[in-house]
Structure formats: C-alpha cells, structure tokens
Design a protein around this motif. Sequence first.
Motif, PDB file in Angstrom:
ATOM      1  N   GLY A  20      56.401 -26.515  11.063  1.00 54.10           N
ATOM      2  CA  GLY A  20      57.580 -25.786  11.507  1.00 54.10           C
ATOM      3  C   GLY A  20      57.228 -24.756  12.564  1.00 54.10           C
ATOM      4  O   GLY A  20      57.998 -24.497  13.501  1.00 54.10           O
ATOM      5  N   GLY A  21      56.036 -24.161  12.447  1.00 52.86           N
ATOM      6  CA  GLY A  21      55.588 -23.197  13.446  1.00 52.86           C
ATOM      7  C   GLY A  21      55.295 -23.828  14.791  1.00 52.86           C
ATOM      8  O   GLY A  21      55.309 -23.132  15.818  1.00 52.86           O
ATOM      9  N   LEU A  22      55.029 -25.141  14.809  1.00 57.11           N
ATOM     10  CA  LEU A  22      54.771 -25.814  16.089  1.00 57.11           C
ATOM     11  C   LEU A  22      55.997 -25.788  16.990  1.00 57.11           C
ATOM     12  O   LEU A  22      55.868 -25.762  18.218  1.00 57.11           O
ATOM     13  CB  LEU A  22      54.347 -27.268  15.836  1.00 57.11           C
ATOM     14  N   VAL A  23      57.184 -25.809  16.383  1.00 49.25           N
ATOM     15  CA  VAL A  23      58.414 -25.790  17.172  1.00 49.25           C
ATOM     16  C   VAL A  23      58.522 -24.485  17.943  1.00 49.25           C
ATOM     17  O   VAL A  23      58.950 -24.460  19.100  1.00 49.25           O
ATOM     18  CB  VAL A  23      59.643 -25.985  16.263  1.00 49.25           C
ATOM     19  N   ALA A  24      58.126 -23.385  17.311  1.00 46.99           N
ATOM     20  CA  ALA A  24      58.197 -22.090  17.973  1.00 46.99           C
ATOM     21  C   ALA A  24      57.250 -22.026  19.172  1.00 46.99           C
ATOM     22  O   ALA A  24      57.514 -21.322  20.152  1.00 46.99           O
ATOM     23  CB  ALA A  24      57.866 -20.986  16.978  1.00 46.99           C
TER      24      ALA A  24
END
Length: 249
Positions: A67-71
């Motif tokens: 999920g942090g990759l999207v940021a």
Amino acid sequence: MISLHLFRSRDFSGANLLTFLLYAPLGGILFFFPLDLIQVQHYTATQAGAALLPLILLIFVLSRWSGGLVARYGARLPLTIGSLVAASGFALFLRPGIGGSYWTTFFPAVIVLGIGLAISVAPLTTAVMESVPSTEAGVASGVNNAVSRIAGLLAVAVFGLVLSAGFNRTLSRNLAQLQLSPSVRQNAEMQRAKLAGAQVSDPLLRRAFDEAFVSGYRDVIWISVALALLSTLSAQMIQSKKPTGSASN
C-alpha cells in the motif's frame, strides 16, 4: 442502481478490467487446486487446506508495505509488477506432475503467486477508490467487489469446460495405449465423468486418470497465465499519478 458514468473514468475502468483479468485465473486455478491435491496427489483435506497458507500469510504481511508503494510510485507500477509476478506464479503451477514433495512442487508456485497478489491487492483497491469522487467511493468499492466475484464464478464455469475437454482428450489417448479387457474398458468409460475422482483399482488405469486430470489442469493454467499477462496491459490504463502532496516529500 449503478451510475454508468463511473466507467467514464479511465482509471476506474482500467482497475476493474485488471480485477477481472487477475481474479478470474485466481478463482479458476484455486477452485481445482484442492481436487488436484486430494484426488491426484493424495493429500488429506487438512494438508490441502494448509497448502495455501503461505499465500494467505504473504498477502496479510506484505499488504501494508505494498500500500505504501502507491504513495511513492502511484498505482500503475506496482500493479504492473504485481501482475507479472502473479503470472509467473501461475506458470509455476505447470511444473508439478504426479507425486513429489510439496516443498519442491507446489510451494514455489504458492510463494510467487502470493508475492504477486500481495503487491497487487492494496494498490488495486487504492486505484479503484481514488478513481471516483469521495461521495461515490462506496459504490466504486461495491462494483469492484462484484467484478472480482463475477470473474471467479465465470472462471470456474469456463475453466471447468476446458479442464473436462483436456481430461477427456488425454484419457482417450491413454486408454488407447493400454491393453484393457472389454469389461475394464467399459468400467473406465463409465467412470470418465468423475474425472480424477474415478474409483478404479487397476494401477495403470489409476495412473491414466491422474495424468488426464493433470493435463486438463495444465490447460487451465496456461489460460490463467495469459489472462494474468493481459492484466498487466490493463494496468497501463491507470494514470501513473501519486497522491496529492507526494511531490513535496
């Protein structure tokens, strides 16, 4: 009940297309996987259920990270990479035949598929939710959930036909190569509809049924690999944008 204008969003349409193309092979392969383990590989029901635990644990542990990759990168890159890794995981299911240790046959496929899904699931959900106004986020989530369920249902139906066709084709070839008495051959034909669940006592005949099931299952896997690869193309429909404020980090 659903505002069709939601599909005017390229991100929303692309994310749902990716969901369909990725969840269809997932639902199809995993539906027949326990049959392979129990009827062909002779696992117990408990062992067959435990065989997928690594996949579930990987998704659980890595989803926060993905999920942090999207940021950092937006949704397109992780969805592209995740779909490619998932396609590789599906392809690894082609390796196992009949017999062999779980750790050298199915475990590598389960691990790679789990990593691919872990990379994809959270960014896919984020892409869907961010593709529409916040007031319609609930509807968008419902549509995406319905798409994933429909994909799985259609895959089970269509893949079932594919597996059955491959099974019957291979079984006919195997039976033609065996020197069977008329009574044994008749019994085998009567058991054909049961696929790998056929009740046969002759070892050679048992092997013929098992090989036929594996052959049909591999046809399903090839289609699954193709669909997963197509999902990487649908990821390109999603704009590679980062959430607001990421540029200042």
